[in-house]
Design an enzyme around this catalytic site. Structure first.
Site, PDB file in Angstrom:
ATOM      1  N   GLU A  43       0.808  -1.218   0.000  1.00 22.26           N
ATOM      2  CA  GLU A  43       0.000   0.000   0.000  1.00 22.26           C
ATOM      3  C   GLU A  43       0.845   1.274   0.000  1.00 22.26           C
ATOM      4  O   GLU A  43       0.356   2.355   0.329  1.00 22.26           O
ATOM      5  CB  GLU A  43      -0.941  -0.001   1.207  1.00 22.26           C
ATOM      6  CG  GLU A  43      -1.976  -1.110   1.189  1.00 22.26           C
ATOM      7  CD  GLU A  43      -2.871  -1.086   2.403  1.00 22.26           C
ATOM      8  OE1 GLU A  43      -3.748  -0.206   2.479  1.00 22.26           O
ATOM      9  OE2 GLU A  43      -2.695  -1.938   3.287  1.00 22.26           O
ATOM     10  N   SER A  52      -6.741  -2.091   1.478  1.00 18.63           N
ATOM     11  CA  SER A  52      -7.023  -1.437   0.196  1.00 18.63           C
ATOM     12  C   SER A  52      -7.506  -2.414  -0.865  1.00 18.63           C
ATOM     13  O   SER A  52      -7.344  -2.175  -2.053  1.00 18.63           O
ATOM     14  CB  SER A  52      -5.791  -0.673  -0.321  1.00 18.63           C
ATOM     15  OG  SER A  52      -5.474   0.389   0.550  1.00 18.63           O
ATOM     16  N   TYR A  80      -9.608   4.217  -5.228  1.00 19.20           N
ATOM     17  CA  TYR A  80      -8.584   5.236  -5.444  1.00 19.20           C
ATOM     18  C   TYR A  80      -8.510   5.806  -6.861  1.00 19.20           C
ATOM     19  O   TYR A  80      -7.848   6.819  -7.069  1.00 19.20           O
ATOM     20  CB  TYR A  80      -7.209   4.659  -5.076  1.00 19.20           C
ATOM     21  CG  TYR A  80      -7.143   4.186  -3.648  1.00 19.20           C
ATOM     22  CD1 TYR A  80      -7.223   5.087  -2.587  1.00 19.20           C
ATOM     23  CD2 TYR A  80      -7.022   2.842  -3.350  1.00 19.20           C
ATOM     24  CE1 TYR A  80      -7.176   4.655  -1.277  1.00 19.20           C
ATOM     25  CE2 TYR A  80      -6.962   2.396  -2.038  1.00 19.20           C
ATOM     26  CZ  TYR A  80      -7.044   3.316  -1.004  1.00 19.20           C
ATOM     27  OH  TYR A  80      -6.997   2.881   0.287  1.00 19.20           O
ATOM     28  N   ARG A 103     -11.410   3.148  11.252  1.00 22.92           N
ATOM     29  CA  ARG A 103     -12.598   2.995  10.418  1.00 22.92           C
ATOM     30  C   ARG A 103     -13.026   1.534  10.436  1.00 22.92           C
ATOM     31  O   ARG A 103     -12.189   0.634  10.424  1.00 22.92           O
ATOM     32  CB  ARG A 103     -12.284   3.413   8.976  1.00 22.92           C
ATOM     33  CG  ARG A 103     -13.496   3.823   8.147  1.00 22.92           C
ATOM     34  CD  ARG A 103     -13.129   4.010   6.689  1.00 22.92           C
ATOM     35  NE  ARG A 103     -12.918   2.730   6.039  1.00 22.92           N
ATOM     36  CZ  ARG A 103     -11.855   2.433   5.280  1.00 22.92           C
ATOM     37  NH1 ARG A 103     -10.912   3.331   5.074  1.00 22.92           N
ATOM     38  NH2 ARG A 103     -11.751   1.249   4.721  1.00 22.92           N
ATOM     39  N   ASP A 162     -15.562  -1.283   8.530  1.00 26.58           N
ATOM     40  CA  ASP A 162     -16.330  -1.551   7.321  1.00 26.58           C
ATOM     41  C   ASP A 162     -17.363  -2.644   7.581  1.00 26.58           C
ATOM     42  O   ASP A 162     -17.096  -3.606   8.324  1.00 26.58           O
ATOM     43  CB  ASP A 162     -15.411  -1.981   6.185  1.00 26.58           C
ATOM     44  CG  ASP A 162     -14.393  -0.907   5.826  1.00 26.58           C
ATOM     45  OD1 ASP A 162     -14.678   0.278   6.083  1.00 26.58           O
ATOM     46  OD2 ASP A 162     -13.328  -1.253   5.297  1.00 26.58           O
ATOM     47  N   GLU A 216     -14.191  -5.614   8.625  1.00 26.90           N
ATOM     48  CA  GLU A 216     -12.864  -5.435   9.206  1.00 26.90           C
ATOM     49  C   GLU A 216     -12.757  -4.090   9.915  1.00 26.90           C
ATOM     50  O   GLU A 216     -13.581  -3.196   9.730  1.00 26.90           O
ATOM     51  CB  GLU A 216     -11.790  -5.522   8.128  1.00 26.90           C
ATOM     52  CG  GLU A 216     -11.913  -4.454   7.044  1.00 26.90           C
ATOM     53  CD  GLU A 216     -10.872  -4.632   5.949  1.00 26.90           C
ATOM     54  OE1 GLU A 216      -9.763  -4.094   6.116  1.00 26.90           O
ATOM     55  OE2 GLU A 216     -11.167  -5.305   4.947  1.00 26.90           O
ATOM     56  N   ASN A 249     -10.025  -0.970  10.355  1.00 27.92           N
ATOM     57  CA  ASN A 249      -8.828  -0.328   9.800  1.00 27.92           C
ATOM     58  C   ASN A 249      -8.291   0.661  10.819  1.00 27.92           C
ATOM     59  O   ASN A 249      -8.975   1.624  11.167  1.00 27.92           O
ATOM     60  CB  ASN A 249      -9.172   0.409   8.509  1.00 27.92           C
ATOM     61  CG  ASN A 249      -9.745  -0.508   7.448  1.00 27.92           C
ATOM     62  OD1 ASN A 249      -9.006  -1.153   6.727  1.00 27.92           O
ATOM     63  ND2 ASN A 249     -11.068  -0.595   7.380  1.00 27.92           N
ATOM     64  N   GLY A 278      -7.128   5.381   4.944  1.00 30.29           N
ATOM     65  CA  GLY A 278      -6.586   6.327   3.980  1.00 30.29           C
ATOM     66  C   GLY A 278      -6.944   7.764   4.311  1.00 30.29           C
ATOM     67  O   GLY A 278      -7.998   8.051   4.893  1.00 30.29           O
TER      68      GLY A 278
END
Length: 308
Positions: free
Chosen positions: A18, A150, A216, A255, A257, A270, A272, A276
């Site tokens: 990443e 990602s 992205y 974060r 998800d 998951e 994070n 990002g």
């Protein structure tokens, strides 16, 4: 607030898969901190030894190295040993959240809904049982390296041949692979900041799933914030996200998800711990809806930096 932070190093880049995303996140964070009046510099551990942080007189670190080496507890342990406060989760929380196989096991043990899954290990994998795995998991699955982010190395499969190919590709990134049942429904993400859940974002993409390109590179991805959930449902998801964040030992910011099936059941995907922070990233988007500018968000995160 900035006068209290001393000299700050923004850690970005690194050597993981990443890296390119992390470089963009680091640029956003560094420019934002400087705009807020913080004495900040950029620091890429791939280009210079971490020990230079002490020689530079760094008082605290804002870490935005995504993936292995930066998000798995490695950097956190090194900075703790050096006595330099760092933003985000500590060693244990970072390691548990980074390893999706461990975090999903923790979700299950604490009765937090997560899609059914099986683990496939590279050293013991034998081709030929893909049809059985698909049958046990409902016929459509997502294949994910356990320690990547990602959506790197992630693919969808609904035939034995597709599953075999997806596993082969995923083994390029990890020794342990998660094969996870497909949840037919919308995807959501919940930013966490200082023990509070920010407004929920719903993600919509015309692609097969919310992959690296959708995250992205694509201009067709839609982000709904405020989302279209009822207030009660949004609060339910926020509470679930906070529970997941806490159960893996994460702290500071991050974060979570999740997906929602056609029956209205939310499922955790998951946690994070270093999301990002690029121009397309979700935490700044949720913060803005909650009334926080980018600079205010960065200062609040920086204020949480501590030595574990």
């Amino acid at each position: 607030m900035s006068v209290d932070f001393g000299k700050v190093a923004v850690l970005y880049g690194g050597s993981a898969a990443e890296r390119e995303v992390s470089l963009k996140s680091g640029e956003t964070v560094l420019n934002g901190l400087i705009a807020a009046g913080v004495d900040a510099i950029g620091f890429d551990p791939k280009e210079r030894p971490l020990s230079e942080l002490s020689a530079l007189g760094i008082d605290r670190v804002f870490n935005v190295i995504h993936g292995r080496g930066g998000e798995d507890g490695t950097i956190q342990g090194a900075l703790s040993f050096m006595g330099i406060p760092c933003t985000g989760s500590g060693v244990l929380g970072s390691a548990l959240a980074m390893d999706k196989s461990r975090s999903k096991q923790l979700f299950k043990a604490n009765h937090l809904a997560t899609p059914p899954f099986e683990l496939v290990h590279k050293h013991s994998y034998q081709a030929g049982n893909e049809a059985d795995i698909l049958a046990r998991l409902g016929g459509i699955v997502f294949v994910k390296p356990a320690n990547e982010g990602s959506s790197i190395g992630m693919n969808r499969a609904e035939t034995p041949a597709q599953l075999a190919q997806a596993l082969t590709l995923a083994f390029d990134y990890d020794q342990t692979i998660i094969v996870e049942a497909f949840i037919d429904g919308p995807e959501y993400t919940v930013a966490i900041l200082n023990n509070r859940a920010l407004p929920v974002i719903e993600l919509r993409t015309p692609r097969t799933f919310y992959d690296y390109t959708a995250k992205y590179q694509s201009n067709s991805t839609e982000y709904l914030c405020p989302c279209e959930l009822s207030r009660a449902d949004e609060q339910q998801l926020q509470q679930l996200a906070l529970a997941a964040f806490n159960v893996v030992g994460a702290k500071g910011w991050g974060r979570v998800d999740a997906m929602r099936d056609k029956d209205g059941q939310f499922y955790l995907l998951e946690v994070n711990t270093i999301p990002g922070m690029t121009a397309k990233s979700l935490v700044p988007m949720a913060a803005k809806v909650s009334g926080l500018s980018l600079e205010a968000l960065l200062l609040e995160i920086l204020a949480t930096a501590e030595i574990e």
